[in-house]
Enzyme design. Structure first.
Site, short mmCIF file in Angstrom:
data_model
loop_
_atom_site.label_atom_id
_atom_site.label_comp_id
_atom_site.label_asym_id
_atom_site.label_seq_id
_atom_site.Cartn_x
_atom_site.Cartn_y
_atom_site.Cartn_z
CG HIS A 2 -3.63 2.05 1.23
ND1 HIS A 2 -4.68 2.21 0.35
CD2 HIS A 2 -4.17 1.53 2.37
CE1 HIS A 2 -5.80 1.79 0.93
NE2 HIS A 2 -5.52 1.38 2.15
CE1 TYR A 5 -10.08 -6.37 3.07
CE2 TYR A 5 -9.72 -6.56 5.44
CZ TYR A 5 -9.46 -5.94 4.23
OH TYR A 5 -8.58 -4.89 4.18
CG ASP A 57 -8.33 0.54 4.09
OD1 ASP A 57 -7.83 0.11 3.03
OD2 ASP A 57 -8.73 -0.21 4.99
#
Length: 327
Positions: free
Chosen positions: A300, A237, A107
């Site tokens: 994931h 982010y 990730d």
């Protein structure tokens, strides 16, 4: 409880690097393997791989990334660019006196690994990326804008932009529930909520914990996030568009280090958002010429869900590149 027992043999220390303190967990001796976790995890996400790789003759180091767990968490989102994150890692390698290491990232950790390989290929012996491939930088459109056009305002990336918004939404739940909502995600389409709804409200809370993780293990994550909060992780982010600006000098650059990409066929957006098409494409192969791709039956958090398979995939790749490690 065996996972909690084996974790007790792990050594912990905090290392000063790039102006901050980074907490690392380590085990074993031999060639160094660095494990970089994703969102929302800590070093503990690698508990299975730490044990497995240490048993097979490697010195395994798993940091809490900047903003996570027992590492420092600068307040300002501009302190979370790829340059900061890769800088933290370079400082760790220097601390351990290692010129070249193996890197495994999942990730956001994969994203850091890609950029470490891009900026400093001289420091990376081989790289294993989990779940997140290396996407070419758009020469014209900023990242968040691109995602907004593709997915809309309710994508997780867009929702996480505004300081405080996701933190307030997460705070409506206890930390264990937040962990369950994210770590146990089984959605295979893109990560977005219906208009006007916060993503964390939209994500279901599984009533049954799957066989690959226990309630106790989930609590280990929950307890850490209760201490550290989510602002550091969310700042990754919030620095995405700044990254886009800072990465301009590497426009069109290739990643030359030996690389293995491991993806899950049930990952978020694997089919729907075009990940599958991209990782099988000539574009990916041209950007990362020294590449092998492995797709597993998984979601994931593939290193936790399919721990044994992923550990074996990592070992087979790095042992080819380090003939001197004991098997």
């Amino acid at each position: 409880m065996e996972h909690l027992d084996m974790v007790s043999e792990v050594k912990h220390q905090r290392i000063k690097t790039n102006g901050i303190w980074i907490h690392v967990a380590e085990k074993g001796t031999g060639p160094l393997v660095l494990l970089l976790h994703g969102f929302p995890e800590t070093w503990y996400a690698w508990r299975h791989q730490i044990n497995f790789l240490a048993q097979h003759g490697y010195h395994v180091v798993a940091p809490d990334l900047r903003g996570y767990g027992d590492s420092d968490s600068p307040i300002d989102p501009t302190s979370y660019t790829m340059h900061h994150l890769v800088g933290d890692i370079i400082g760790l390698l220097d601390h351990f006196g290692q010129q070249q290491v193996f890197v495994v990232g999942s990730d956001w950790g994969a994203n850091i690994g890609w950029h470490l390989s891009l900026f400093r290929p001289d420091r990376v012996k081989g790289f294993v990326a989990l779940s997140v491939p290396y996407y070419p930088r758009s020469p014209t459109a900023k990242t968040v804008e691109t995602i907004r056009k593709l997915i809309g305002d309710e994508s997780h990336v867009c929702q996480f932009q505004e300081p405080g918004r996701a933190e307030r939404a997460f705070a409506r739940y206890d930390y264990l529930t937040v962990m369950k909502k994210f770590l146990l995600i089984t959605r295979t389409d893109i990560l977005a909520s219906p208009p006007g709804m916060e993503l964390v409200d939209f994500l279901p809370t599984p009533s049954v914990v799957p066989s690959w993780i226990t309630e106790e293990e989930l609590m280990v994550f929950a307890d850490k996030f209760q201490e550290s909060g989510f602002t550091g992780p969310l700042n990754y982010y919030r620095a995405m568009d700044l990254n886009w600006e800072l990465l301009a000098p590497w426009q069109g650059s290739k990643i030359t280090v030996p690389t293995k990409f491991i993806g899950g066929d049930k990952d978020i957006g694997f089919e729907t958002a075009g990940t599958k098409t991209f990782v099988e494409s000539d574009i990916f192969k041209s950007l990362v010429p020294n590449l092998e791709v492995v797709i597993l039956d998984a979601h994931h958090f593939i290193h936790q869900e399919k721990a044994q398979q992923v550990s074996h995939e990592i070992l087979s790749f790095i042992s080819k590149l380090s003939p001197n490690a004991s098997m």
